[in-house]
Design an enzyme around this catalytic site. Sequence first.
Site, PDB file in Angstrom:
ATOM      1  N   ASN A   1       6.520  -8.606   7.451  1.00  0.00           N
ATOM      2  CA  ASN A   1       5.839  -8.564   8.749  1.00  0.00           C
ATOM      3  C   ASN A   1       6.589  -7.697   9.762  1.00  0.00           C
ATOM      4  O   ASN A   1       6.577  -7.974  10.964  1.00  0.00           O
ATOM      5  CB  ASN A   1       5.650  -9.983   9.320  1.00  0.00           C
ATOM      6  CG  ASN A   1       4.920 -10.891   8.361  1.00  0.00           C
ATOM      7  OD1 ASN A   1       3.835 -10.564   7.901  1.00  0.00           O
ATOM      8  ND2 ASN A   1       5.526 -12.031   8.046  1.00  0.00           N
TER       9      ASN A   1
ATOM     10  N   TYR B   1      -2.565  11.381   3.519  1.00  0.00           N
ATOM     11  CA  TYR B   1      -3.029   9.995   3.418  1.00  0.00           C
ATOM     12  C   TYR B   1      -1.985   9.129   2.722  1.00  0.00           C
ATOM     13  O   TYR B   1      -1.589   8.068   3.226  1.00  0.00           O
ATOM     14  CB  TYR B   1      -4.355   9.979   2.652  1.00  0.00           C
ATOM     15  CG  TYR B   1      -4.884   8.611   2.281  1.00  0.00           C
ATOM     16  CD1 TYR B   1      -5.287   7.708   3.258  1.00  0.00           C
ATOM     17  CD2 TYR B   1      -4.998   8.231   0.945  1.00  0.00           C
ATOM     18  CE1 TYR B   1      -5.787   6.451   2.919  1.00  0.00           C
ATOM     19  CE2 TYR B   1      -5.506   6.988   0.587  1.00  0.00           C
ATOM     20  CZ  TYR B   1      -5.899   6.103   1.586  1.00  0.00           C
ATOM     21  OH  TYR B   1      -6.390   4.872   1.238  1.00  0.00           O
ATOM     22  N   TYR B   2      -1.504   9.584   1.577  1.00  0.00           N
ATOM     23  CA  TYR B   2      -0.500   8.823   0.849  1.00  0.00           C
ATOM     24  C   TYR B   2       0.808   8.724   1.634  1.00  0.00           C
ATOM     25  O   TYR B   2       1.480   7.697   1.619  1.00  0.00           O
ATOM     26  CB  TYR B   2      -0.243   9.460  -0.522  1.00  0.00           C
ATOM     27  CG  TYR B   2      -1.387   9.293  -1.498  1.00  0.00           C
ATOM     28  CD1 TYR B   2      -2.075   8.087  -1.603  1.00  0.00           C
ATOM     29  CD2 TYR B   2      -1.777  10.347  -2.324  1.00  0.00           C
ATOM     30  CE1 TYR B   2      -3.120   7.930  -2.505  1.00  0.00           C
ATOM     31  CE2 TYR B   2      -2.821  10.197  -3.226  1.00  0.00           C
ATOM     32  CZ  TYR B   2      -3.489   8.994  -3.312  1.00  0.00           C
ATOM     33  OH  TYR B   2      -4.524   8.831  -4.190  1.00  0.00           O
TER      34      TYR B   2
ATOM     35  N   HIS C   1      -4.479  -5.011  -1.582  1.00  0.00           N
ATOM     36  CA  HIS C   1      -4.960  -4.511  -2.879  1.00  0.00           C
ATOM     37  C   HIS C   1      -5.615  -5.643  -3.667  1.00  0.00           C
ATOM     38  O   HIS C   1      -5.172  -6.003  -4.767  1.00  0.00           O
ATOM     39  CB  HIS C   1      -3.796  -3.909  -3.675  1.00  0.00           C
ATOM     40  CG  HIS C   1      -4.108  -2.573  -4.272  1.00  0.00           C
ATOM     41  ND1 HIS C   1      -4.487  -1.486  -3.511  1.00  0.00           N
ATOM     42  CD2 HIS C   1      -4.093  -2.143  -5.559  1.00  0.00           C
ATOM     43  CE1 HIS C   1      -4.678  -0.453  -4.288  1.00  0.00           C
ATOM     44  NE2 HIS C   1      -4.463  -0.823  -5.539  1.00  0.00           N
TER      45      HIS C   1
END
Length: 350
Positions: free
Chosen positions: A253, A239-240, A197
């Site tokens: 990770n 999608y969300y 983002h």
Amino acid sequence: MKKFDYTTLNNLQLDNEAINKLTTIYQLRGETSSYQIDYREELEKLVAVAKIQSTDASNRIEGIFTTDNRLNKIMMNKVQPYNQNEQEIAGYRDVLNLIHENYNYMQISKNTILTMHSRLFKYAGDNWGGKFKDINNKIIAKYEDGHEEVRFNPPEAYLVPELITQLSEQYERSNHQRAINPLVLSAAFVFDFVSIHPFRDGNGRMSQLLMLLTMYQLGFEVGKYISLEKIIEESKADYYQALAASSVGWNENQNDYLPFINYYLGIVVRAYRELIERMGLVHTQQKELTAEDLVLKTLRKQLRPLSKAELVELIPRYSQISIQRALHDLKQKNKIQMIGGGRSTKYIAI
């Protein structure tokens, strides 16, 4: 600090759903390989339609919109944007055109991403267009009923430049090595970009533009003719959900890319199938049929109400003006019925 494992994608194991989707995509791409020769004129019309739909859908997801008439004029550069919404729409148009025309020269890099973002906000007058965020932000999911939820807390602002550099380098290196299926790699790249983002605004739109760019570069050009952004808008809840599922453990990770990869591949499958459907209709339409004949035939074949925009997609032989005139004449002849009004207007055969 977040690390990008683009050698194994956190030991990713594709499931049967992903494998089947990949197989289907390659088969469908093969079926469409001759379209450039067989349907050149129709495809050119689909490109124009897809650009409008992509610009409209990607901005609409963010609550940015204008009237259909203004949108069409902005896309054709016939008017100047007169408010913030239209300025951002014009910016998306420009970046979309840049990708369509120059994708072969656009290396996936920090500089390319910053340049795309700068052009996205070129008309908006904001001083942070083309600059990474300087304040921390959150990823907000916006739903159809209007409510919003915090989906994810992305990395802090000071980490962004190095993260984008690492992400771009890992993607390019892995793509060159071809150790991972390129479409899977593209999906992972888009997901990680969204998770970083990196900008104050425009992250969702940038991710969709990067999806189109990477697919183009990998030889999957279906987004040129069918709007990927429109398909994403129509499946926004999924999608969300996919983003949320793949976000768990991202900062450590340990996230599982598979939910988002399956969603991403599903978008590509649907796009190819829609393209084949469009060209199938073109193939079956006889040359002597008028716009009225084709509109009526298409409405009867689809067995559901269709909007003018949908009819323009399905009948690329005729222009939007011709389709609009045909709808008017068919309504006067009582051969079709109009349902709803305004942007939601649809038509059905009587």
